[in-house]
Design a protein around this motif. Structure first.
Motif, PDB file in Angstrom:
ATOM      1  N   ASN A   1       0.901  -1.193   0.012  1.00  0.00           N
ATOM      2  CA  ASN A   1      -0.099  -0.127  -0.055  1.00  0.00           C
ATOM      3  C   ASN A   1       0.883   1.233   0.142  1.00  0.00           C
ATOM      4  O   ASN A   1       0.501   2.424   0.453  1.00  0.00           O
TER       5      ASN A   1
ATOM      6  N   ASP B   1      -7.020  -0.245  19.078  1.00  0.00           N
ATOM      7  CA  ASP B   1      -7.335  -1.708  18.685  1.00  0.00           C
ATOM      8  C   ASP B   1      -5.888  -2.461  18.739  1.00  0.00           C
ATOM      9  O   ASP B   1      -4.799  -1.774  18.876  1.00  0.00           O
TER      10      ASP B   1
ATOM     11  N   LYS C   1      -4.589  -4.878  13.415  1.00  0.00           N
ATOM     12  CA  LYS C   1      -4.889  -3.955  12.770  1.00  0.00           C
ATOM     13  C   LYS C   1      -3.674  -2.824  12.747  1.00  0.00           C
ATOM     14  O   LYS C   1      -2.712  -3.037  13.487  1.00  0.00           O
TER      15      LYS C   1
ATOM     16  N   LEU D   1      -2.778   1.428   8.279  1.00  0.00           N
ATOM     17  CA  LEU D   1      -3.780   1.493   7.186  1.00  0.00           C
ATOM     18  C   LEU D   1      -5.475   1.427   7.483  1.00  0.00           C
ATOM     19  O   LEU D   1      -6.005   1.910   6.671  1.00  0.00           O
ATOM     20  N   ASP D   2      -5.595   1.031   8.584  1.00  0.00           N
ATOM     21  CA  ASP D   2      -6.676   1.158   9.378  1.00  0.00           C
ATOM     22  C   ASP D   2      -7.370   2.211  10.134  1.00  0.00           C
ATOM     23  O   ASP D   2      -8.493   2.375  10.671  1.00  0.00           O
ATOM     24  N   GLY D   3      -6.331   3.030  10.162  1.00  0.00           N
ATOM     25  CA  GLY D   3      -6.755   4.319  11.191  1.00  0.00           C
ATOM     26  C   GLY D   3      -6.658   3.897  12.599  1.00  0.00           C
ATOM     27  O   GLY D   3      -7.374   4.335  13.454  1.00  0.00           O
ATOM     28  N   VAL D   4      -5.733   2.828  12.979  1.00  0.00           N
ATOM     29  CA  VAL D   4      -5.809   2.387  14.140  1.00  0.00           C
ATOM     30  C   VAL D   4      -4.549   2.733  15.121  1.00  0.00           C
ATOM     31  O   VAL D   4      -3.342   2.781  14.536  1.00  0.00           O
TER      32      VAL D   4
ATOM     33  N   THR E   1      -2.333   1.357  17.890  1.00  0.00           N
ATOM     34  CA  THR E   1      -2.165  -0.023  18.533  1.00  0.00           C
ATOM     35  C   THR E   1      -2.208  -0.004  19.993  1.00  0.00           C
ATOM     36  O   THR E   1      -1.262   0.696  20.435  1.00  0.00           O
TER      37      THR E   1
ATOM     38  N   ARG F   1     -13.417   2.934  19.889  1.00  0.00           N
ATOM     39  CA  ARG F   1     -13.445   4.317  18.947  1.00  0.00           C
ATOM     40  C   ARG F   1     -12.807   5.482  20.056  1.00  0.00           C
ATOM     41  O   ARG F   1     -13.031   5.232  21.280  1.00  0.00           O
TER      42      ARG F   1
END
Length: 607
Positions: free
Chosen positions: A463, A479, A483, A486-489, A491, A515
């Motif tokens: 990506n 999260d 994840k 790339l997933d807006g997470v 860690t 969230r």
């Protein structure tokens, strides 16, 4: 006259062939460790790769002149630039703008190894005044040293800075004048060397290796002491090390001041559990680490005490091949068989001349050994010593010996072989032995058979184009590590050595998976305010405290990869200004020195 030219040409041809062989061995191993057809790389790239990708995204959004003091992408929001391990201004980070991030790590390794080899050749040839063959041998040994290769293979990227050590030694040690070449004014020469040396040390700090600065300086000091044992004591190299250290400190203040504030809150008292308690096993491991690391087992218990730390094979990689051992053994045999009947002059004057550098060398050699061998009580004493108390494994300080052993090997080589023909043949044979030993290495530990699972870089690498075009998405979730960017997470739980290898000092206990946006009944965002780590008193908060609901505008900036509004502590501001002044002064000195070397102004050079 013709024979002499042919002989010199022959030396050059064989030397080139030998270096080609060592470079082939380096590339062959590195390409296996960073394969194109697989995204699996060393396990510690789970830490380095996301950070380097985040850094690339940060600079694309904000430009190079905006330091990333904080990041929302890890641990629910933490300091970034102030983290001692941050590599925002480093070779691998810069290379991500030329090649993909994994290739950036690969080329960092290759450039450091080959650059270190070149400067090792110059150091041995121009400072130690050794033969071409001896200098080529030293260069090849540095190029193939397993510390550099396998540290980066596993993901310990900041240790690439060991490749700068021979260059730093060149700066602090005097070189003979070259006939016909313009000589700089002695004062300008001293200032220029100090500034360049300071820049090298600053590069270490900004490359995520402030923990390497002290052993790096000790390694350089050991080389200076070795040279002065043979050539006599001179004050200039010691002054250069001192002035370069001071200048490097000024250039690094912008990072060192916040890093000290952050790191001192999270000590690392692991050392007592990592000390070796069996001298015989310790010596055997030390010898294998430098001369045959392939004999080391995947996991190594340092002692039999409860809570002892298991050391992975990669922590004991310092391999220079069996070549130094062969040279030292051969030199010992020659010395034992020397003619004892020849009367010898009194060496009292020589002993006095060697006393100071000899004592310095002995102290430096003893220090890493004292930090890795001893009882638990000795370890409790060590963790009270500044700098040492932030060291997890003192084995890493064995890097001090690498360049010194290479120099000793080259010195032994010239003592053993005297004719050009013998030296040329011996050089090629010895480099072939070292290259064969490296090529024969089984890489299973570094290719997935070790105790730690390899890291899959495929999602981030595949990506790269999307990240370049669209940027990383705004962080919206907390999260786990399955994840990511790339997933807006952000860690959590996260792997961040700053908070302990077992996250035992991680302070943001109020964060949870879910969230970031607060619910109607909540008064806090599910996101830590990283300003609290560095300036909690001004913000009336403690490390790990969360953004409050009224901080919404700050949160929006933060999660969208923009600078978090922050009134820096006065000491941070002063440190940044000192660093900027030192940086511009460094550029001015370099420009002025280059002009003087070219012949202008005339008063600053001596013909």
């Amino acid at each position: 006259m013709i024979d002499r030219k042919m002989s010199k040409r022959g030396v050059v041809v064989v030397s080139t062939a030998a270096l080609t062989l060592s470079t082939y061995a380096l590339f062959h191993v590195v390409l296996q460790l960073f394969p194109r057809n697989s995204g699996l790389i060393g396990f510690d790239y789970q830490y380095a790769l996301p950070y380097i990708v985040s850094g690339r995204n940060w600079f694309r959004v904000n430009g190079w002149l905006e330091p990333a003091y904080f990041t929302p992408a890890f641990c629910g929001g933490i300091p970034w630039f102030a983290n001692p391990l941050s590599m925002l201004y480093s070779m691998p980070q810069a290379l991500t703008f030329v090649v993909n991030p994994v290739a950036a790590f690969k080329w960092t390794l290759l450039i450091s190894a080959m650059g270190g080899a070149l400067t090792s050749f110059l150091l041995l040839r121009r400072v130690f005044l050794l033969s071409i063959q001896s200098a080529v041998l030293g260069a090849a040994l540095f190029e193939m040293n397993s510390f550099l290769i396998f540290r980066l293979a596993i993901g310990h990227v900041p240790y690439h800075v060991i490749g700068y050590l021979p260059f730093f030694c060149l700066l602090v040690l005097p070189t003979p004048e070259v006939p016909g070449r313009r000589r700089l004014d002695p004062i300008l020469n001293f200032v220029a060397r100090s500034v360049l040396g300071g820049l090298v040390l600053a590069v270490l700090v900004y490359s995520g290796a402030p923990n390497v600065v002290v052993p790096f300086l000790l390694a350089a000091t050991l080389i200076v002491a070795m040279r002065q044992i043979a050539s006599g004591v001179s004050v200039k190299p010691w002054l250069l090390i001192g002035t370069a250290s001071i200048w490097g400190g000024l250039l690094s203040l912008a990072k060192l001041v916040p890093a000290a504030k952050l790191a001192l809150d999270y000590p690392r008292p692991y050392l007592p559990a990592a000390l070796w308690d069996d001298p015989a096993r310790f010596v055997a491991t030390l010898l294998k680490a430098f001369f045959a690391p392939e004999l080391i087992t995947h996991l190594n218990m340092t002692n039999a005490r409860p809570g002892a730390i298991e050391i992975g094979m990669h922590e004991l990689e310092f391999g220079l091949s069996v070549v130094p051992l062969l040279l030292f053994a051969a030199l010992a045999v020659v010395w034992l068989r020397r003619d004892r009947s020849t009367p010898r002059r009194s060496a009292l004057h020589g002993v006095r001349a060697m006393l100071f550098p000899g004592c310095i060398a002995i102290l430096i050699i003893a220090l890493p050994l004292a930090g890795t061998l001893g009882s638990e009580g000795w370890g409790q004493i060590l963790v009270k010593v500044p700098i040492i108390n932030n060291t997890m494994l003192f084995e890493r300080w064995w890097m001090i010996y690498i360049l010194a052993l290479i120099a000793c090997s080259s010195l032994a080589f010239d003592r053993l072989f005297h004719s050009d023909a013998a030296r040329t043949a011996a050089m090629f044979v010895l480099i072939s032995i070292a290259a064969t030993q490296l090529l024969a290495r089984k890489l299973d530990y570094y290719r997935g058979a070790g105790p730690w699972q390899m890291y899959d870089s495929t999602p981030l690498l595949s990506n790269t184009g999307r990240i370049d075009n669209e940027g990383l998405p705004a962080v919206s979730l907390i999260d786990d590590e399955s994840k990511g960017l790339l997933d807006g997470v952000s860690t959590l739980p996260c792997y961040e050595p700053l908070f302990g290898y077992f996250r035992e000092w991680f302070p943001a206990k109020g964060l949870s998976a879910g969230r970031i946006e607060p619910t109607a009944s909540e008064s806090f965002f599910n996101l830590a305010d990283p300003r609290c780590y560095l300036d909690g008193e001004a913000h009336q908060c403690r490390p790990g405290d969360q953004f409050q609901r009224f901080d919404r505008s700050d949160v929006e900036q933060f999660i969208n990869w923009r600078p978090l509004p922050w009134r820096k502590p006065i000491q941070f501001v002063i440190a940044e200004r000192i660093t900027l002044v030192a940086l511009f002064a460094s550029l001015a000195v370099i420009a002025f020195t280059a002009a003087a070397q070219l012949g202008w102004p005339r008063r600053w050079r001596i013909n």
